[in-house]
Design an enzyme around this catalytic site. Structure first.
Site, PDB file in Angstrom:
ATOM      1  N   ARG A 175      90.040  40.474  55.513  1.00 48.57           N
ATOM      2  CA  ARG A 175      88.977  41.438  55.835  1.00 48.57           C
ATOM      3  C   ARG A 175      88.629  42.316  54.630  1.00 48.57           C
ATOM      4  O   ARG A 175      88.326  43.502  54.778  1.00 48.57           O
ATOM      5  CB  ARG A 175      89.354  42.318  57.033  1.00 48.57           C
ATOM      6  N   CYS A 225      87.522  44.321  66.432  1.00 51.74           N
ATOM      7  CA  CYS A 225      88.874  44.876  66.324  1.00 51.74           C
ATOM      8  C   CYS A 225      88.833  46.189  65.550  1.00 51.74           C
ATOM      9  O   CYS A 225      88.247  46.263  64.471  1.00 51.74           O
ATOM     10  CB  CYS A 225      89.796  43.886  65.614  1.00 51.74           C
ATOM     11  N   GLU A 294      90.252  48.516  60.592  1.00 59.76           N
ATOM     12  CA  GLU A 294      89.379  47.413  60.172  1.00 59.76           C
ATOM     13  C   GLU A 294      87.930  47.911  60.180  1.00 59.76           C
ATOM     14  O   GLU A 294      87.143  47.579  59.299  1.00 59.76           O
ATOM     15  CB  GLU A 294      89.532  46.209  61.117  1.00 59.76           C
TER      16      GLU A 294
HETATM   17  C1  LIG Z   1      82.073  41.773  69.953  1.00 60.96           C
HETATM   18  C2  LIG Z   1      82.463  41.787  68.480  1.00 60.96           C
HETATM   19  C3  LIG Z   1      83.277  40.779  67.997  1.00 60.96           C
HETATM   20  C4  LIG Z   1      83.650  40.768  66.648  1.00 60.96           C
HETATM   21  N1  LIG Z   1      84.465  39.762  66.196  1.00 60.96           N
HETATM   22  C5  LIG Z   1      84.808  39.716  64.892  1.00 60.96           C
HETATM   23  C6  LIG Z   1      85.630  38.668  64.395  1.00 60.96           C
HETATM   24  O1  LIG Z   1      86.056  37.770  65.112  1.00 60.96           O
HETATM   25  N2  LIG Z   1      85.949  38.653  63.082  1.00 60.96           N
HETATM   26  C7  LIG Z   1      85.498  39.622  62.230  1.00 60.96           C
HETATM   27  O2  LIG Z   1      85.833  39.552  61.039  1.00 60.96           O
HETATM   28  N3  LIG Z   1      84.735  40.639  62.672  1.00 60.96           N
HETATM   29  C8  LIG Z   1      84.363  40.709  63.970  1.00 60.96           C
HETATM   30  N4  LIG Z   1      83.587  41.738  64.435  1.00 60.96           N
HETATM   31  C9  LIG Z   1      83.205  42.829  63.521  1.00 60.96           C
HETATM   32  C10 LIG Z   1      81.829  42.651  62.825  1.00 60.96           C
HETATM   33  O3  LIG Z   1      80.947  41.921  63.633  1.00 60.96           O
HETATM   34  C11 LIG Z   1      81.955  41.955  61.474  1.00 60.96           C
HETATM   35  O4  LIG Z   1      82.804  42.690  60.638  1.00 60.96           O
HETATM   36  C12 LIG Z   1      80.576  41.795  60.817  1.00 60.96           C
HETATM   37  O5  LIG Z   1      80.698  40.886  59.756  1.00 60.96           O
HETATM   38  C13 LIG Z   1      79.984  43.106  60.316  1.00 60.96           C
HETATM   39  O6  LIG Z   1      78.649  42.854  59.872  1.00 60.96           O
HETATM   40  P1  LIG Z   1      77.525  43.981  59.988  1.00 60.96           P
HETATM   41  O7  LIG Z   1      76.311  43.460  59.369  1.00 60.96           O
HETATM   42  O8  LIG Z   1      77.418  44.416  61.394  1.00 60.96           O
HETATM   43  O9  LIG Z   1      78.155  45.110  59.071  1.00 60.96           O
HETATM   44  P2  LIG Z   1      78.063  46.691  59.291  1.00 60.96           P
HETATM   45  O10 LIG Z   1      78.877  47.060  60.478  1.00 60.96           O
HETATM   46  O11 LIG Z   1      76.677  47.151  59.246  1.00 60.96           O
HETATM   47  O12 LIG Z   1      78.815  47.174  57.970  1.00 60.96           O
HETATM   48  C14 LIG Z   1      80.187  46.896  57.790  1.00 60.96           C
HETATM   49  C15 LIG Z   1      80.568  47.256  56.346  1.00 60.96           C
HETATM   50  O13 LIG Z   1      79.906  46.352  55.464  1.00 60.96           O
HETATM   51  C16 LIG Z   1      79.115  47.078  54.530  1.00 60.96           C
HETATM   52  N5  LIG Z   1      77.895  46.297  54.281  1.00 60.96           N
HETATM   53  C17 LIG Z   1      77.011  45.820  55.185  1.00 60.96           C
HETATM   54  N6  LIG Z   1      76.023  45.158  54.565  1.00 60.96           N
HETATM   55  C18 LIG Z   1      76.288  45.215  53.249  1.00 60.96           C
HETATM   56  C19 LIG Z   1      75.628  44.745  52.090  1.00 60.96           C
HETATM   57  N7  LIG Z   1      74.472  44.059  52.139  1.00 60.96           N
HETATM   58  N8  LIG Z   1      76.186  45.008  50.876  1.00 60.96           N
HETATM   59  C20 LIG Z   1      77.333  45.717  50.785  1.00 60.96           C
HETATM   60  N9  LIG Z   1      78.006  46.199  51.843  1.00 60.96           N
HETATM   61  C21 LIG Z   1      77.489  45.953  53.063  1.00 60.96           C
HETATM   62  C22 LIG Z   1      78.830  48.415  55.192  1.00 60.96           C
HETATM   63  O14 LIG Z   1      78.546  49.426  54.224  1.00 60.96           O
HETATM   64  C23 LIG Z   1      80.120  48.664  55.935  1.00 60.96           C
HETATM   65  O15 LIG Z   1      81.086  49.208  55.063  1.00 60.96           O
HETATM   66  C24 LIG Z   1      83.195  41.778  65.776  1.00 60.96           C
HETATM   67  C25 LIG Z   1      82.349  42.791  66.275  1.00 60.96           C
HETATM   68  C26 LIG Z   1      81.986  42.787  67.607  1.00 60.96           C
HETATM   69  C27 LIG Z   1      81.075  43.876  68.125  1.00 60.96           C
END
Ligand SMILES: Cc1cc2nc3c(=O)[nH]c(=O)nc-3n(C[C@H](O)[C@H](O)[C@H](O)COP(=O)(O)OP(=O)(O)OC[C@H]3O[C@@H](n4cnc5c(N)ncnc54)[C@H](O)[C@@H]3O)c2cc1C
Length: 309
Positions: A175, A225, A294
């Site tokens: 992660r 998580c 996380e």
């Molecule tokens: C129901 C559910 C299930 C999930 N299951 C998993 C799983 O199985 N495995 C897993 O790893 N995660 C899981 N997640 C967590 C999440 O979906 C992932 O971590 C996802 O990849 C986050 O992407 P996001 O675009 O929503 O990021 P955001 O939540 O918008 O941002 C997360 C971080 O990434 C940074 N970020 C975002 N975009 C950029 C960019 N372009 N450049 C630099 N930094 C950036 C942000 O600044 C922040 O620090 C789950 C979430 C939910 C709600």
């Protein structure tokens, strides 16, 4: 904000006093005093240049599925990438390269690869959010993490310059991604590398990943998580054995089906953080194990809720 000069942009991709709660899966968070929503690489570069020339810090928001944003107003500019969404495919023999803008939903990237029988990203099945968020946190499952399929990343540095990184020079941890550790840069686009397989086999692997999610509460407001697994252990198991399932603070409640998920039932960001800290304390007291977050905690917190840590 130190310099509230209004940017002179012809396109209207700058918004003011925008509530962030509707943009994050937990549904909490204050308003952003200023938010850039670039649609193209040039607009993204324009936003970063303006921020740089005004001496501002910034926060990048993708799909908001892995962040806890405080209830207070977000003072520094937010760059929301969700309108930067496009996939271009290049083929070379058995390899398909997918060039994706950072705001492209990961589920669209996976859907395109499954439709064509390209293998490599099945570990991302069921993960919400954008390509940028996925690589920033090296998202994944038991089947692997997305970093393993990254061919290259284009980032924008705080001064607006572009850098192209080869996937192999990036340190992909559990992660974590070395590009964003302690560095203020933005992923502008990502190229994923996938390999021709059979549609059935790719679909089977994705379905297997989905089966691993059977205990996740998908119909509630969560952010995945809350804590990372400590080495050799499962955070969910430790939280469960510490009696966390079902406990609540205000409108935040630990899921009954998965102890590492906090559901928001009309609570606040403070409720969620208080509950997370309480759970972390329970695990520390019972097992002596410290859990690392996380989810990314952002915004202004006058003081973290006191749970007697
Ligand atoms: C129901 C559910 C299930 C999930 N299951 C998993 C799983 O199985 N495995 C897993 O790893 N995660 C899981 N997640 C967590 C999440 O979906 C992932 O971590 C996802 O990849 C986050 O992407 P996001 O675009 O929503 O990021 P955001 O939540 O918008 O941002 C997360 C971080 O990434 C940074 N970020 C975002 N975009 C950029 C960019 N372009 N450049 C630099 N930094 C950036 C942000 O600044 C922040 O620090 C789950 C979430 C939910 C709600």
């Amino acid at each position: 904000m130190r310099n509230p000069t209004v940017p002179d942009f012809s396109g209207s991709y700058v918004r003011y006093n925008t509530p962030l709660a509707p943009l994050v899966t937990w549904g909490v968070g204050g308003a952003a005093r200023m938010m850039f929503v670039p649609r193209t690489e040039d607009e993204l570069a324009g936003a970063v240049s303006w921020i740089h020339s005004n001496g501002e810090d910034f926060f990048v928001l993708g799909g908001g599925s892995n962040v806890l944003i405080s209830d207070a107003a977000f003072e520094i500019p937010v760059i929301n990438t969700v309108k930067m969404s496009a996939i271009t495919v290049r083929r070379s023999g058995d390899t398909a390269y997918m060039d994706c803008l950072a705001g492209t939903p990961m589920k669209e990237v996976l859907a395109l690869s499954l439709k064509n029988g390209w293998s490599g990203l099945e570990c991302a099945a069921g993960i919400p959010g954008t390509v940028g968020g996925a690589i920033a946190g090296n998202a994944g499952s038991k089947a692997g993490s997305v970093g393993a399929s990254v061919e290259s990343v284009v980032t924008l540095e705080p001064d607006g310059s572009r850098t192209v990184w080869s996937g192999s020079e990036i340190n992909w941890g559990y992660r974590s991604c070395s590009l964003f550790e302690g560095e203020k840069r933005i992923a502008q686009s990502v190229t994923f590398r996938t390999t021709s397989s059979s549609k059935d086999e790719a679909a089977r692997l994705a379905a297997e990943t989905m089966r691993g999610r059977k205990f996740q509460p998908v119909s509630s407001r969560t952010a995945g998580c809350v804590f990372k697994n400590p080495p050799g252990n499962s955070a969910g198991k430790l939280l469960d054995m510490s009696g966390c399932k079902g406990i609540s603070v205000g409108g935040a409640r630990v899921s009954e089906s998965h102890a590492n998920f906090i559901e928001n039932h009309c609570g606040s960001a403070r409720d969620i953080l208080s509950l997370a800290l309480l759970c972390r304390k329970k695990v520390l007291m019972k097992f002596g194990t410290h859990l690392d977050f996380e989810v990314k905690i952002a915004g202004i917190w006058e003081a973290w809720p006191d749970v007697g840590e």
